[in-house]
Write a protein that holds these residues in place. Structure first.
Motif, PDB file in Angstrom:
ATOM      1  N   THR A 166       0.841  -1.199   0.000  1.00 56.28           N
ATOM      2  CA  THR A 166       0.000   0.000   0.000  1.00 56.28           C
ATOM      3  C   THR A 166       0.874   1.246   0.000  1.00 56.28           C
ATOM      4  OG1 THR A 166      -1.699  -1.196   1.205  1.00 56.28           O
ATOM      5  CG2 THR A 166      -1.838   1.198   1.245  1.00 56.28           C
ATOM      6  N   VAL A 167       1.831   1.280   0.951  1.00 63.09           N
ATOM      7  CA  VAL A 167       2.720   2.438   1.053  1.00 63.09           C
ATOM      8  C   VAL A 167       3.572   2.569  -0.210  1.00 63.09           C
ATOM      9  CG1 VAL A 167       4.735   3.326   2.287  1.00 63.09           C
ATOM     10  CG2 VAL A 167       2.765   2.491   3.571  1.00 63.09           C
ATOM     11  N   ASN A 170       1.675   3.784  -3.238  1.00 61.51           N
ATOM     12  CA  ASN A 170       1.317   5.192  -3.079  1.00 61.51           C
ATOM     13  C   ASN A 170       2.511   6.104  -3.298  1.00 61.51           C
ATOM     14  OD1 ASN A 170      -1.507   5.523  -2.591  1.00 61.51           O
ATOM     15  ND2 ASN A 170      -1.221   4.354  -0.721  1.00 61.51           N
ATOM     16  N   ARG A 181      -1.000   6.870 -13.089  1.00 60.06           N
ATOM     17  CA  ARG A 181      -1.078   5.829 -14.118  1.00 60.06           C
ATOM     18  C   ARG A 181      -0.220   4.628 -13.728  1.00 60.06           C
ATOM     19  NH1 ARG A 181      -4.151   4.331 -18.007  1.00 60.06           N
ATOM     20  NH2 ARG A 181      -3.142   3.550 -19.876  1.00 60.06           N
ATOM     21  N   GLU A 184      -1.835   2.622 -11.006  1.00 59.96           N
ATOM     22  CA  GLU A 184      -2.941   1.803 -11.514  1.00 59.96           C
ATOM     23  C   GLU A 184      -2.417   0.579 -12.262  1.00 59.96           C
ATOM     24  OE1 GLU A 184      -6.659   3.768 -13.237  1.00 59.96           O
ATOM     25  OE2 GLU A 184      -5.852   2.694 -14.958  1.00 59.96           O
ATOM     26  N   LEU A 185      -1.358   0.777 -13.068  1.00 57.74           N
ATOM     27  CA  LEU A 185      -0.775  -0.343 -13.813  1.00 57.74           C
ATOM     28  C   LEU A 185      -0.187  -1.384 -12.856  1.00 57.74           C
ATOM     29  CD1 LEU A 185       1.111   1.226 -16.840  1.00 57.74           C
ATOM     30  CD2 LEU A 185      -0.991  -0.098 -16.851  1.00 57.74           C
ATOM     31  N   GLY A 188      -3.170  -2.961 -10.916  1.00 53.25           N
ATOM     32  CA  GLY A 188      -4.277  -3.518 -11.698  1.00 53.25           C
ATOM     33  C   GLY A 188      -5.611  -3.130 -11.091  1.00 53.25           C
ATOM     34  N   GLY A 189      -5.637  -1.991 -10.391  1.00 54.03           N
ATOM     35  CA  GLY A 189      -6.850  -1.526  -9.724  1.00 54.03           C
ATOM     36  C   GLY A 189      -6.534  -0.244  -8.979  1.00 54.03           C
ATOM     37  N   HIS A 190      -7.396   0.136  -8.048  1.00 47.21           N
ATOM     38  CA  HIS A 190      -7.187   1.395  -7.335  1.00 47.21           C
ATOM     39  C   HIS A 190      -6.758   1.181  -5.900  1.00 47.21           C
ATOM     40  CE1 HIS A 190      -9.862   2.331 -10.747  1.00 47.21           C
ATOM     41  NE2 HIS A 190      -8.953   3.272 -10.886  1.00 47.21           N
ATOM     42  N   ALA A 191      -6.794  -0.050  -5.440  1.00 50.44           N
ATOM     43  CA  ALA A 191      -6.324  -0.361  -4.097  1.00 50.44           C
ATOM     44  C   ALA A 191      -5.632  -1.714  -4.152  1.00 50.44           C
ATOM     45  CB  ALA A 191      -7.493  -0.396  -3.110  1.00 50.44           C
ATOM     46  N   ARG A 199      -0.355  -9.504 -10.121  1.00 52.14           N
ATOM     47  CA  ARG A 199       0.660  -8.754 -10.876  1.00 52.14           C
ATOM     48  C   ARG A 199       2.028  -8.851 -10.228  1.00 52.14           C
ATOM     49  NH1 ARG A 199      -1.918  -4.038 -14.417  1.00 52.14           N
ATOM     50  NH2 ARG A 199      -3.511  -5.435 -15.198  1.00 52.14           N
ATOM     51  N   PRO A 330      -7.097  -5.078   5.552  1.00 52.03           N
ATOM     52  CA  PRO A 330      -7.098  -3.723   4.985  1.00 52.03           C
ATOM     53  C   PRO A 330      -7.623  -2.681   5.964  1.00 52.03           C
ATOM     54  CG  PRO A 330      -8.070  -5.294   3.459  1.00 52.03           C
ATOM     55  CD  PRO A 330      -7.899  -6.008   4.762  1.00 52.03           C
TER      56      PRO A 330
ATOM     57  N   PRO B  34      -6.667  -2.671 -16.812  1.00 52.04           N
ATOM     58  CA  PRO B  34      -7.897  -3.466 -16.878  1.00 52.04           C
ATOM     59  C   PRO B  34      -9.055  -2.663 -17.473  1.00 52.04           C
ATOM     60  CG  PRO B  34      -6.890  -3.571 -14.702  1.00 52.04           C
ATOM     61  CD  PRO B  34      -6.174  -2.511 -15.451  1.00 52.04           C
ATOM     62  N   PHE B  37     -12.882  -2.993 -13.607  1.00 50.00           N
ATOM     63  CA  PHE B  37     -12.332  -3.132 -12.261  1.00 50.00           C
ATOM     64  C   PHE B  37     -13.345  -3.864 -11.397  1.00 50.00           C
ATOM     65  CE2 PHE B  37     -10.053   0.543 -13.930  1.00 50.00           C
ATOM     66  CZ  PHE B  37      -8.751   0.195 -13.616  1.00 50.00           C
ATOM     67  N   GLU B  39     -14.115  -4.116  -8.357  1.00 49.60           N
ATOM     68  CA  GLU B  39     -13.870  -3.516  -7.053  1.00 49.60           C
ATOM     69  C   GLU B  39     -15.205  -3.098  -6.460  1.00 49.60           C
ATOM     70  OE1 GLU B  39     -11.198  -0.363  -8.067  1.00 49.60           O
ATOM     71  OE2 GLU B  39      -9.445  -1.684  -8.087  1.00 49.60           O
ATOM     72  N   LYS B  64     -13.657   1.699   5.002  1.00 43.46           N
ATOM     73  CA  LYS B  64     -12.626   2.623   5.505  1.00 43.46           C
ATOM     74  C   LYS B  64     -13.169   4.038   5.654  1.00 43.46           C
ATOM     75  CE  LYS B  64      -8.624   0.146   3.796  1.00 43.46           C
ATOM     76  NZ  LYS B  64      -7.309   0.266   3.201  1.00 43.46           N
ATOM     77  N   LEU B  85       0.334   8.233   2.494  1.00 43.71           N
ATOM     78  CA  LEU B  85       0.643   7.031   1.726  1.00 43.71           C
ATOM     79  C   LEU B  85      -0.403   5.926   1.911  1.00 43.71           C
ATOM     80  CD1 LEU B  85       4.508   7.004   2.147  1.00 43.71           C
ATOM     81  CD2 LEU B  85       3.236   7.452   0.069  1.00 43.71           C
TER      82      LEU B  85
END
Lengths: 428, 151
Positions: A166-167, A170, A181, A184-185, A188-191, A199, A330, B34, B37, B39, B64, B85
């Motif tokens: 995560t760190v 970020n 970008r 995200e690559l 493969g997602g936002h979290a 990946r 999480p 992708p 997503f 999610e 969260k 972060l």
């Protein structure tokens, strides 16, 4: 016995090892050994010149590939199944925890040895012409080692894994222009989730190791092509002892031509004239005498280094367990959330500013490392002639070590400054 | 073949080759992005207003978020993700501030950065009343810290 001997001769096409020709052919007729020269300068065996750190790093990499492939037989990159597989490796799979320990401790060892190897090459001035580009490849190998460590410790899917990634991702997100970008690559997602795990797994077991193998091959090949190992610094003579005469350079007017009387019983012929500077450090006739055959002298020492490396890793793995924290959660960040020790210097920087400490300073440090052989054009390799280069690099090493020590020992819950001898109750 | 036409075809060939390399690189990046997503949705229901107590905020671990409920002011939803972060911050009732365990960032009760490396205040999300009477949070709608929903 003739058919058996014929089979043997069909595989091994060389003279017996009792002859000099056989010793040479063992090296250059063998795919695996021909990376060596047939003969090696005796001075290059000196422990205090190289400390065999390049070899040890390579052996650790071999251990990592072997144990890594073994671990792959029992590991699924699928959250939270991965964590169950780690528990199986720890408690159920025969030799599972031992192999995992070996994998983990070799990885730590490799980070240390790559760094020490880099220091050795710097302090002996072995990045200087004609070896500049091999230093650059070496810096990339160092970055790949860190990349493999980083992608590796996500795989157990424990708390350390989850929060480190995560760190880390970020931090990547702070990179100017490409940051979001890139993040995200990478994920493969936002979290951080299942796609990130997959990946990182593919990067860890396929992309990065194959890149590593390719670059290692170039690195070794360049060592040979750049003239073999550099000479130990204590063998180097002070510069400017006499005028250096180069082939093709106009001779000084006052220098008399040395005329060697032709021998009566030899035929002379001009074989080839190569113009330009010789890229190899000049070897005088008496030094040429001081070489030995790679077989057995070099191979014996390499075998000793290999055995010492493997035994040490095995011994450490018998007594120290590789850490595995709780299942990734999480919702709950451990306090303090610390990366493995080799990233704690970076984490210390990041705790002051994510953009400066996580992107700008590391990027400048890497660029600085890459530029060393091109900035430092002083041709002398003798420590006495390069005091400022040595001071600057020593400062870099000391800053790294101090940051890691602060991050490891002096940071407590909430990243507060806590000396290691003070116990904080309630810390997890 | 004439020298002139050879040069012309050669240049065209090189341009075509490099275009192909460029397009392929673009395709690789697009392939790694992708198209879908899988999610959790950014907008979701968190339950009935009556489920939330007054006083300390309710922490919803999956989403969260902290749900604040105040007798006079109503509902407000704060993000629990540190803007530095991405670690999960904790709300401490004794000093009524958010603390991040990773690098020591401290946020005031309204989310403003008071200490540490965090570059931005904590985010507040829009909370509305859905048609079925449940509270709906939309993480895509960041609202000012003063935003409240009276129920």
């Amino acid at each position: 016995m003739t058919p058996l001997r014929d089979v043997w001769r069909s595989i091994v096409r060389r003279d017996p090892l009792s002859t000099d020709k056989g010793k040479s052919e063992l090296v250059f007729l063998n795919l695996w050994l021909h990376i060596h020269p047939a003969k090696v300068k005796r001075e290059n065996f000196k422990l205090k010149h190289t400390w065999y750190l390049g070899f040890i790093t390579f052996y650790l990499f071999l251990i990592l590939v072997t144990t890594g492939v073994a671990l792959m037989f029992y590991y699924r990159p699928d959250a939270p199944q991965s964590y169950q597989d780690m528990k199986d490796l720890q408690f159920v799979v025969y030799l599972g925890s031992f192999l995992r320990n070996m994998h983990r401790w070799s990885a730590h060892g490799m980070v240390i040895c790559v760094f020490l190897h880099m220091c050795r090459v710097f302090y002996t001035g072995s990045y200087k012409a004609p070896r500049q580009f091999n230093w650059v490849i070496g810096v990339f190998l160092f970055l790949l080692t860190l990349g493999l460590s980083f992608t590796g410790y996500l795989l157990p899917w424990d708390q350390l894994a989850f929060w480190a990634i995560t760190v880390g991702s970020n931090i990547g997100g702070y990179a100017p222009l490409v940051g979001p970008r890139l993040k995200e690559l990478l994920l493969g997602g936002h979290a951080v989730g299942e796609s990130a795990l997959l990946r990182f797994y593919v990067l860890h077991v396929a992309v990065l190791p194959s890149t590593m193998i390719l670059l290692t091959m170039v690195h070794f090949w360049r060592v040979r092509k750049d003239g073999g190992l550099s000479r130990p610094v204590w063998k180097l003579k002070p510069a400017a002892a006499g005028p250096l005469v180069r082939i093709g350079a106009p001779a000084p007017a006052e220098a008399a031509l040395v005329v060697v009387p032709a021998s009566q019983d030899k035929t002379y012929g001009l074989m080839e004239v190569v113009t330009g500077k010789p890229i190899f450090e000049t070897v005088t006739a008496e030094e040429e005498e001081d070489t030995v055959f790679s077989y057995p002298y070099a191979f014996f020492r390499e075998a000793i280094a290999l055995m010492a490396t493997v035994t040490s890793v095995m011994a450490i793995s018998l007594f120290w367990q590789a850490p595995l924290e709780e299942l990734a959660n999480p919702a709950k960040t451990p306090n303090p959330a610390k990366a493995p020790w080799y990233f704690l210097g970076l984490q210390e920087l990041v705790s002051h500013s994510a953009l400066l400490g996580g992107v700008v300073v590391p990027a400048l440090a890497v660029l600085g490392l890459l530029a060393i052989p091109y900035l430092d054009t002083n041709p002398s390799r003798r420590p006495a002639d390069r005091k400022w280069a040595i001071r600057a690099f020593t400062l870099f090493v000391v800053v790294n070590v101090v940051l890691i020590i602060i991050g490891t020992l002096f940071r407590g819950p909430g990243w507060a400054l806590v000396p290691p001898w003070v116990h904080v109750s309630g810390a997890e | 073949m004439k020298r002139r036409s050879w040069l012309g075809w050669g240049t065209a060939g090189l341009v075509a080759l490099w275009s192909a390399v460029g397009v392929s690189l673009g395709a690789v990046v697009r392939f790694l992005t992708p198209s879908v997503f899988y999610e959790p949705p950014q907008s979701f229901k968190i339950g009935n207003p009556a489920d939330f107590s007054f006083g300390p905020p309710t922490f919803l671990a999956e989403e969260k978020i902290f749900v604040f409920r105040d007798r006079e002011k109503g509902f407000a939803v704060a993000s629990a993700v540190c803007t530095h972060l991405g670690c999960t911050v904790g709300y401490f009732q004794d000093d009524q501030r958010f603390h991040c365990p990773c690098h020591g960032s401290v946020f005031a009760g309204d989310g403003a950065v008071q200490h540490g490396p965090a570059p931005r205040p904590l985010e507040w999300f829009e909370v509305t009343l859905a048609r079925d009477g449940q509270l709906r949070v939309d993480k895509d709608h960041v609202v000012p810290a003063a935003y409240r929903l009276m129920v």
